[in-house]
Design a protein around this motif. Structure first.
Motif, PDB file in Angstrom:
ATOM      1  N   UNK A 356      76.074  -0.929-122.279  1.00 54.06           N
ATOM      2  CA  UNK A 356      75.357  -1.768-121.330  1.00 54.06           C
ATOM      3  C   UNK A 356      74.972  -3.116-121.919  1.00 54.06           C
ATOM      4  N   UNK A 357      75.632  -3.510-123.000  1.00 52.65           N
ATOM      5  CA  UNK A 357      75.458  -4.832-123.588  1.00 52.65           C
ATOM      6  C   UNK A 357      74.088  -5.069-124.194  1.00 52.65           C
ATOM      7  N   UNK A 385      65.936   0.921-120.190  1.00 56.02           N
ATOM      8  CA  UNK A 385      66.317   0.765-118.786  1.00 56.02           C
ATOM      9  C   UNK A 385      67.832   0.683-118.620  1.00 56.02           C
ATOM     10  N   UNK A 386      68.487  -0.174-119.409  1.00 50.62           N
ATOM     11  CA  UNK A 386      69.926  -0.401-119.233  1.00 50.62           C
ATOM     12  C   UNK A 386      70.762   0.776-119.718  1.00 50.62           C
ATOM     13  N   UNK A 409      66.326   5.556-116.850  1.00 55.68           N
ATOM     14  CA  UNK A 409      66.053   4.146-117.092  1.00 55.68           C
ATOM     15  C   UNK A 409      65.025   3.523-116.178  1.00 55.68           C
ATOM     16  N   UNK A 410      64.510   4.276-115.234  1.00 58.40           N
ATOM     17  CA  UNK A 410      63.513   3.731-114.311  1.00 58.40           C
ATOM     18  C   UNK A 410      62.139   4.312-114.646  1.00 58.40           C
ATOM     19  N   UNK A 540      67.368 -10.463-125.987  1.00 58.47           N
ATOM     20  CA  UNK A 540      66.725  -9.171-125.743  1.00 58.47           C
ATOM     21  C   UNK A 540      67.568  -8.279-124.850  1.00 58.47           C
ATOM     22  N   UNK A 541      68.282  -8.882-123.895  1.00 55.81           N
ATOM     23  CA  UNK A 541      69.120  -8.126-122.970  1.00 55.81           C
ATOM     24  C   UNK A 541      70.517  -7.852-123.519  1.00 55.81           C
ATOM     25  N   UNK A 542      70.859  -8.486-124.639  1.00 56.56           N
ATOM     26  CA  UNK A 542      72.210  -8.335-125.161  1.00 56.56           C
ATOM     27  C   UNK A 542      73.206  -9.237-124.474  1.00 56.56           C
TER      28      UNK A 542
END
Length: 555
Positions: A356-357, A385-386, A409-410, A540-542
């Motif tokens: 998920x990167x 989450x991801x 993830x939620x 942070x998100x990749x």
């Protein structure tokens, strides 16, 4: 006021007294602790009447008045009274302990350095004091009858600034209210010399507009970094206040913008009828002034500035400030060396990315237990989450603990606002240990599964200052930023602003963060703050990578 050694008697009621924090004309204040079972301890500020005045019925009545007036004033900008009692004939009042600095100390420190408060910080402090005053001025009793409270002692020593940027008004010891008997003799002055209104100086009846005049004094002194009313003796000072002599503002405020001076002059008008008609209207004028000056009226400028000054008590989790990249905006003094965890590039090649990167190697495998490092927190929550992880995230910090349940993830919460409250609680921790336990549990049917991606982005935007982010990104500011593996998701899921999305999109096409900031600013595509946040959120998100970048605890 310098701290004093503990008094001979160290216990007062259920409280153990510590260092003396301050000494006034009627009372003294100590750090105190109330112990409980199983290691529980509560830190408070404990106030007691001076021993030599303990038998004076008038001072005792005033002390009781303060407790009765303050107890129902529950507001974020007012120091809360949490207990009032008597032990062996000695009255005491336990109050919320504010870990930070008084405005009086801050004014002395800044003026001693021949500096001034940043306009944004000064406006924010004054605005928060006015917000607390507005609540007090409008307060009613249990039958909804107005209390007609006037503080009468709004002075720098009674304005406390916490390390998180919270501003609180303290000491309602000489309050005037319909709730208490009159304790002021005809012609008697109530207040601190230098921080009174003309009507206080004359010893006549006062109303809430008297407090607005003293807020005007405080705001002026923050902006000119010297006393507004000074003289060779008290009589000279009181005369200048009575005449509303603003010659100091005229002399030392020449570089203040006309709208700022207009607001100050209205607040400092000699006649109450010529001032703002309420604390609420004064606060609204400050909001308009901030907006016209393109200032965000929050603690985003105050907290990094306080940390850079070095006036806050030492404690893990304090904001650090470093120089912003030259192309991204103004600079701030570099921080002193600190053991606080920081982000730094590694010498190894960038770690592989998960499906998920999200940077896989720097984030712990599940389950995990690790120290809470504030700049890593967004990446960690994004990863949960991801990666659609299920389990419980448990944080244990100095001041408590918090548990968050995730399912695929939620975040599991009763509703969206409840989820946001939980996440804000998580990001309020400055230190502690994080534990994630992978498990699947049954939850009540009313609990919802809520996507947290946009909420985390919003919290980062609100709670992480640009100076903080610049400090964390400083090691890679001259390195190229690469694109992470593709995320087949709608960008709107992340709650990014247009400027933040542009920063992420354009970053791989520039040679460095410096170049990216300069290009987007000159093209009017993104503000410097959006560039910094966009890159931080992208990492942070990749969505972004930098050579040798990893989330790691430095020393």
């Amino acid at each position: 006021m310098q701290g004093k050694p503990r008094p001979a008697r160290t216990v007062l009621g259920p409280y153990e007294l510590g260092e003396r924090l301050g000494l006034g004309g009627m009372a003294e204040v100590f750090v105190a602790y109330r112990a409980g079972p199983h290691g529980f301890a509560k830190k408070v500020a404990l106030k007691r009447i001076l021993p030599e005045l303990a038998q004076d019925s008038r001072f005792v009545a005033m002390f009781c008045d303060e407790a009765r007036i303050s107890a129902p004033l529950c507001h974020p900008n007012i120091v809360q009274v949490i207990d009032f009692g008597e032990s062996q004939g000695e009255l005491f009042m336990a109050m919320e302990y504010v870990e930070g600095v008084s405005l009086a100390k801050l004014l002395r420190y800044v003026s001693g350095r021949r500096e001034r408060f940043p306009l944004g910080a000064a406006l924010f402090i004054a605005h928060e004091v006015l917000t607390g005053l507005s609540f007090a001025h409008d307060a009613c009793d249990e039958n909804n009858n107005p209390l007609h409270i006037v503080h009468r002692d709004v002075s720098p020593g009674n304005v406390l600034i916490g390390r998180a940027g919270d501003v609180k008004l303290a000491d309602f010891g000489i309050v005037r209210s319909a709730y208490v008997d009159r304790r002021t003799y005809p012609g008697e002055l109530k207040g601190k010399v230098g921080y009174m209104s003309p009507e206080q100086v004359m010893g006549i009846e006062v109303d809430p507009r008297s407090d607005l005049f003293t807020v005007g004094i405080i705001l002026s002194e923050m902006l000119i970094a010297r006393p507004l009313f000074s003289g060779q003796n008290e009589f000279d000072i009181l005369t200048k206040i009575y005449e509303a002599d603003l010659s100091a503002l005229d002399k030392y405020g020449t570089d203040l913008a006309p709208p700022v001076l207009d607001v100050l002059r209205q607040a400092l008008a000699k006649a109450p009828a010529d001032r703002f008609d309420s604390a609420r209207s004064f606060a609204a004028a400050l909001r308009r002034l901030a907006q016209s000056s393109q200032i965000t009226l929050d603690d985003s400028e105050l907290v990094p500035w306080l940390s850079a000054l070095g006036v806050l008590p030492s404690r893990s989790g304090t904001h650090e400030v470093t120089r912003l990249p030259s192309t991204l905006g103004p600079t701030a003094p570099p921080p002193a060396p600190s053991p606080r965890p920081v982000l730094r590039p590694t010498t190894a090649a960038p770690p592989p990315l998960s499906r998920n990167s999200v940077p896989a190697a720097p984030m712990p495998g599940l389950p995990f237990r690790r120290a809470l490092v504030r700049p890593e927190l967004p990446a960690l929550v994004f990863a949960i989450s991801l990666n659609a992880d299920t389990g419980e995230l448990h944080v244990e910090g100095t001041h408590g603990e918090l548990r968050l349940a995730f399912e695929d993830g939620k975040l599991v919460a009763p509703h969206g606002s409840g989820a946001e409250m939980l996440l804000r609680g998580l990001f309020a921790f400055g230190d502690g240990m994080l534990t994630f336990t992978a498990s699947r549990s049954e939850h009540p049917v009313h609990m919802q599964r809520i996507s947290i991606l946009p909420v985390v982005s919003r919290i980062v935007r609100e709670r992480f200052t640009v100076n903080e982010i610049a400090a964390w990104l400083a090691p890679i500011r001259r390195l190229p930023l690469n694109r992470g593996t593709s995320l087949r998701r709608d960008p709107s899921e992340f709650g990014l602003s247009l400027g933040e999305r542009r920063a992420i999109e354009q970053a791989p096409h520039k040679r460095s963060l410096d170049e990216l900031g300069g290009a987007l600013a000159s093209a009017g595509m993104a503000e410097p703050a959006e560039v910094m946040r966009g890159v931080f959120l992208g990492l942070s998100l990749g969505l972004l990578n930098a050579p040798g970048w990893a989330w790691t605890q430095g020393s």
